[in-house]
Design a protein around this motif. Structure first.
Motif, PDB file in Angstrom:
ATOM      1  N   GLU A  87      -1.828 -11.178   2.418  1.00  0.00           N
ATOM      2  CA  GLU A  87      -1.129 -10.213   3.275  1.00  0.00           C
ATOM      3  C   GLU A  87       0.025  -9.646   2.469  1.00  0.00           C
ATOM      4  OE1 GLU A  87       1.952 -10.511   6.901  1.00  0.00           O
ATOM      5  OE2 GLU A  87      -0.078 -11.148   7.456  1.00  0.00           O
ATOM      6  N   VAL A  88       0.077  -8.332   2.342  1.00  0.00           N
ATOM      7  CA  VAL A  88       1.083  -7.687   1.500  1.00  0.00           C
ATOM      8  C   VAL A  88       1.670  -6.488   2.241  1.00  0.00           C
ATOM      9  CG1 VAL A  88       1.536  -6.471  -0.662  1.00  0.00           C
ATOM     10  CG2 VAL A  88      -0.045  -8.419  -0.628  1.00  0.00           C
ATOM     11  N   ARG A  89       2.925  -6.635   2.669  1.00  0.00           N
ATOM     12  CA  ARG A  89       3.590  -5.528   3.363  1.00  0.00           C
ATOM     13  C   ARG A  89       4.963  -5.213   2.796  1.00  0.00           C
ATOM     14  NH1 ARG A  89       1.670  -5.954   9.704  1.00  0.00           N
ATOM     15  NH2 ARG A  89      -0.505  -6.513   9.251  1.00  0.00           N
ATOM     16  N   THR A  90       5.425  -6.059   1.864  1.00  0.00           N
ATOM     17  CA  THR A  90       6.692  -5.809   1.175  1.00  0.00           C
ATOM     18  C   THR A  90       6.537  -6.220  -0.283  1.00  0.00           C
ATOM     19  OG1 THR A  90       7.608  -8.017   1.553  1.00  0.00           O
ATOM     20  CG2 THR A  90       8.015  -6.344   3.276  1.00  0.00           C
ATOM     21  N   LEU A  91       7.474  -5.797  -1.112  1.00  0.00           N
ATOM     22  CA  LEU A  91       7.443  -6.185  -2.516  1.00  0.00           C
ATOM     23  C   LEU A  91       7.578  -7.701  -2.697  1.00  0.00           C
ATOM     24  CD1 LEU A  91       7.446  -5.521  -5.551  1.00  0.00           C
ATOM     25  CD2 LEU A  91       9.935  -5.203  -5.353  1.00  0.00           C
ATOM     26  N   PRO A  92       8.561  -8.366  -2.063  1.00  0.00           N
ATOM     27  CA  PRO A  92       8.642  -9.820  -2.232  1.00  0.00           C
ATOM     28  C   PRO A  92       7.370 -10.532  -1.802  1.00  0.00           C
ATOM     29  CG  PRO A  92      10.678  -8.979  -1.274  1.00  0.00           C
ATOM     30  CD  PRO A  92       9.696  -7.846  -1.267  1.00  0.00           C
ATOM     31  N   GLN A  93       6.754 -10.057  -0.732  1.00  0.00           N
ATOM     32  CA  GLN A  93       5.516 -10.660  -0.276  1.00  0.00           C
ATOM     33  C   GLN A  93       4.408 -10.456  -1.301  1.00  0.00           C
ATOM     34  OE1 GLN A  93       3.918  -9.076   3.412  1.00  0.00           O
ATOM     35  NE2 GLN A  93       3.271 -11.114   4.073  1.00  0.00           N
ATOM     36  N   ALA A  94       4.358  -9.281  -1.903  1.00  0.00           N
ATOM     37  CA  ALA A  94       3.353  -9.011  -2.933  1.00  0.00           C
ATOM     38  C   ALA A  94       3.510  -9.964  -4.110  1.00  0.00           C
ATOM     39  CB  ALA A  94       3.461  -7.565  -3.408  1.00  0.00           C
ATOM     40  N   LEU A  95       4.730 -10.172  -4.558  1.00  0.00           N
ATOM     41  CA  LEU A  95       4.969 -11.057  -5.694  1.00  0.00           C
ATOM     42  C   LEU A  95       4.573 -12.495  -5.356  1.00  0.00           C
ATOM     43  CD1 LEU A  95       8.406  -9.583  -6.813  1.00  0.00           C
ATOM     44  CD2 LEU A  95       6.184  -9.222  -7.909  1.00  0.00           C
ATOM     45  N   ARG A  96       4.885 -12.925  -4.143  1.00  0.00           N
ATOM     46  CA  ARG A  96       4.501 -14.278  -3.722  1.00  0.00           C
ATOM     47  C   ARG A  96       2.981 -14.424  -3.650  1.00  0.00           C
ATOM     48  NH1 ARG A  96       8.696 -13.520   0.075  1.00  0.00           N
ATOM     49  NH2 ARG A  96       7.171 -13.197   1.751  1.00  0.00           N
ATOM     50  N   GLU A  97       2.314 -13.428  -3.108  1.00  0.00           N
ATOM     51  CA  GLU A  97       0.864 -13.505  -2.956  1.00  0.00           C
ATOM     52  C   GLU A  97       0.154 -13.464  -4.306  1.00  0.00           C
ATOM     53  OE1 GLU A  97      -0.771 -13.308   1.046  1.00  0.00           O
ATOM     54  OE2 GLU A  97       0.080 -14.803  -0.297  1.00  0.00           O
ATOM     55  N   LEU A  98       0.672 -12.681  -5.227  1.00  0.00           N
ATOM     56  CA  LEU A  98       0.087 -12.648  -6.566  1.00  0.00           C
ATOM     57  C   LEU A  98       0.227 -14.015  -7.235  1.00  0.00           C
ATOM     58  CD1 LEU A  98       1.352  -9.129  -7.653  1.00  0.00           C
ATOM     59  CD2 LEU A  98      -1.055  -9.827  -7.530  1.00  0.00           C
ATOM     60  N   ASP A  99       1.362 -14.644  -7.045  1.00  0.00           N
ATOM     61  CA  ASP A  99       1.577 -15.984  -7.587  1.00  0.00           C
ATOM     62  C   ASP A  99       0.605 -16.971  -6.925  1.00  0.00           C
ATOM     63  OD1 ASP A  99       3.150 -18.735  -7.726  1.00  0.00           O
ATOM     64  OD2 ASP A  99       3.943 -17.429  -9.284  1.00  0.00           O
ATOM     65  N   ARG A 100       0.414 -16.833  -5.606  1.00  0.00           N
ATOM     66  CA  ARG A 100      -0.480 -17.731  -4.878  1.00  0.00           C
ATOM     67  C   ARG A 100      -1.923 -17.592  -5.364  1.00  0.00           C
ATOM     68  NH1 ARG A 100      -3.177 -17.996   0.627  1.00  0.00           N
ATOM     69  NH2 ARG A 100      -2.798 -15.765   0.914  1.00  0.00           N
ATOM     70  N   LEU A 144       2.235   7.167   6.554  1.00  0.00           N
ATOM     71  CA  LEU A 144       2.717   5.797   6.565  1.00  0.00           C
ATOM     72  C   LEU A 144       3.639   5.597   7.759  1.00  0.00           C
ATOM     73  CD1 LEU A 144       3.705   5.017   2.857  1.00  0.00           C
ATOM     74  CD2 LEU A 144       1.540   4.552   4.010  1.00  0.00           C
ATOM     75  N   GLY A 145       3.432   4.500   8.490  1.00  0.00           N
ATOM     76  CA  GLY A 145       4.302   4.144   9.601  1.00  0.00           C
ATOM     77  C   GLY A 145       5.088   2.895   9.275  1.00  0.00           C
ATOM     78  N   ARG A 146       5.058   1.921  10.174  1.00  0.00           N
ATOM     79  CA  ARG A 146       5.878   0.712  10.011  1.00  0.00           C
ATOM     80  C   ARG A 146       5.213  -0.299   9.072  1.00  0.00           C
ATOM     81  NH1 ARG A 146       3.581  -3.503  12.519  1.00  0.00           N
ATOM     82  NH2 ARG A 146       1.968  -3.066  14.085  1.00  0.00           N
ATOM     83  N   ASP A 147       6.038  -1.154   8.496  1.00  0.00           N
ATOM     84  CA  ASP A 147       5.582  -2.342   7.759  1.00  0.00           C
ATOM     85  C   ASP A 147       4.531  -2.035   6.703  1.00  0.00           C
ATOM     86  OD1 ASP A 147       7.223  -3.851   9.406  1.00  0.00           O
ATOM     87  OD2 ASP A 147       5.635  -4.286  10.837  1.00  0.00           O
ATOM     88  N   THR A 148       4.829  -1.117   5.800  1.00  0.00           N
ATOM     89  CA  THR A 148       3.878  -0.825   4.730  1.00  0.00           C
ATOM     90  C   THR A 148       4.496  -1.143   3.371  1.00  0.00           C
ATOM     91  OG1 THR A 148       4.544   1.489   4.453  1.00  0.00           O
ATOM     92  CG2 THR A 148       2.815   1.018   6.083  1.00  0.00           C
ATOM     93  N   PHE A 149       3.661  -1.615   2.477  1.00  0.00           N
ATOM     94  CA  PHE A 149       4.089  -1.936   1.119  1.00  0.00           C
ATOM     95  C   PHE A 149       4.657  -0.697   0.424  1.00  0.00           C
ATOM     96  CE2 PHE A 149       2.705  -2.270  -3.415  1.00  0.00           C
ATOM     97  CZ  PHE A 149       3.587  -3.261  -3.808  1.00  0.00           C
ATOM     98  N   ALA A 150       3.952   0.429   0.536  1.00  0.00           N
ATOM     99  CA  ALA A 150       4.421   1.656  -0.109  1.00  0.00           C
ATOM    100  C   ALA A 150       5.765   2.092   0.454  1.00  0.00           C
ATOM    101  CB  ALA A 150       3.394   2.767   0.065  1.00  0.00           C
ATOM    102  N   GLY A 151       5.943   1.960   1.765  1.00  0.00           N
ATOM    103  CA  GLY A 151       7.226   2.311   2.373  1.00  0.00           C
ATOM    104  C   GLY A 151       8.349   1.445   1.860  1.00  0.00           C
ATOM    105  N   ASP A 152       8.065   0.171   1.624  1.00  0.00           N
ATOM    106  CA  ASP A 152       9.081  -0.741   1.098  1.00  0.00           C
ATOM    107  C   ASP A 152       9.474  -0.346  -0.323  1.00  0.00           C
ATOM    108  OD1 ASP A 152      10.650  -3.260   1.371  1.00  0.00           O
ATOM    109  OD2 ASP A 152       9.383  -3.888  -0.294  1.00  0.00           O
TER     110      ASP A 152
END
Length: 239
Positions: A87-100, A144-152
């Motif tokens: 699940e990726v909706r923010t930059l920090p979340q993306a980095l965590r998920e890539l590590d996972r 783009l609306g709410r809670d999107t990776f690109a928006g972040d």
């Protein structure tokens, strides 16, 4: 972990760059890196060939809760295939998920490009305080609306998505409403709809248009390391 199928273009690139040879199956939309070796094309992100994937005998299928459909993932599990859903909706979340995925699930050493991406975004300072809307489709227009990776990512560069508070993540908005939103610019990525200089900006005469590489705006993978500079350059030019 030796045999991996990726149902997400971003994760395909992340795995292929970090450990060439692990991928045995990828989607038709997986375009980076250019050489994916002998990886079998197993359909689209929304319509993967479940039977073909199972025949590849993967140790793991990597997916994403937004890009892939729950029924397809359930069918893979029913066929005895292990599926990891990100699940990726923010930059920090993306980095965590890539590590996972890369370190936790695949047992790889943490790739250098992931550390480079962290450093690149940690150095970012907003260069402007501007408002924008970000179309992702036309006929009908969707943004783009709410809670999107690109928006972040855009917010970290100082560009606020005017529809970030919308109850939908990808609302349909009439073009007349978009043109009257009072924004400083329109950001037009080249995916999923391929906006170009001749297809998109003409709908919003008088409004600065930033035509951006969708891979740098929406992909979470090796492109993240160069994304701050690439995006900032295009946004500055538009403004």
């Amino acid at each position: 972990m030796r045999r991996v199928v990726s149902l997400v273009p971003s994760l395909t690139e992340a795995v292929a760059v970090s450990a060439p040879g692990l991928l045995v199956g990828v989607t038709d939309w997986c375009t980076h890196p250019g050489d994916l070796g002998d990886a079998v094309r197993i359909g689209g992100t929304k319509n993967p060939d479940v039977r073909r994937i199972a025949e590849l005998r993967p140790d793991l299928v990597i997916a994403n809760e937004e890009e892939n459909r729950a029924p397809d993932l359930a069918a893979l599990r029913a066929a005895g295939v292990e599926v990891l859903v990100t699940e990726v909706r923010t930059l920090p979340q993306a980095l965590r998920e890539l590590d996972r995925v890369l370190v936790g699930a695949l047992g790889l050493a943490r790739p250098g490009w992931l550390a480079d991406a962290e450093r690149a975004w940690a150095r970012v300072e907003p260069f402007a305080e501007r408002t924008a809307f970000v179309p992702i489709w036309r006929r009908p227009w969707m943004v783009l609306g709410r809670d999107t990776f690109a928006g972040d990512l855009l917010a970290r560069l100082g560009v606020r998505n005017v529809y970030a508070g919308h109850p939908e993540r990808y609302p349909r908005v009439p073009v007349e409403e978009l043109a009257a939103a009072g924004c400083d610019l329109v950001v037009l990525p080249d995916e999923p709809y391929r906006f170009t200089a001749e297809d998109g900006p003409e709908a919003f005469p008088g409004l600065p248009a930033a035509l951006v590489d969708g891979r740098h705006l929406t992909w979470y993978g090796p492109s993240l390391a160069g994304a701050p500079e690439v995006l900032a350059t295009v946004l500055r030019a538009a403004l």
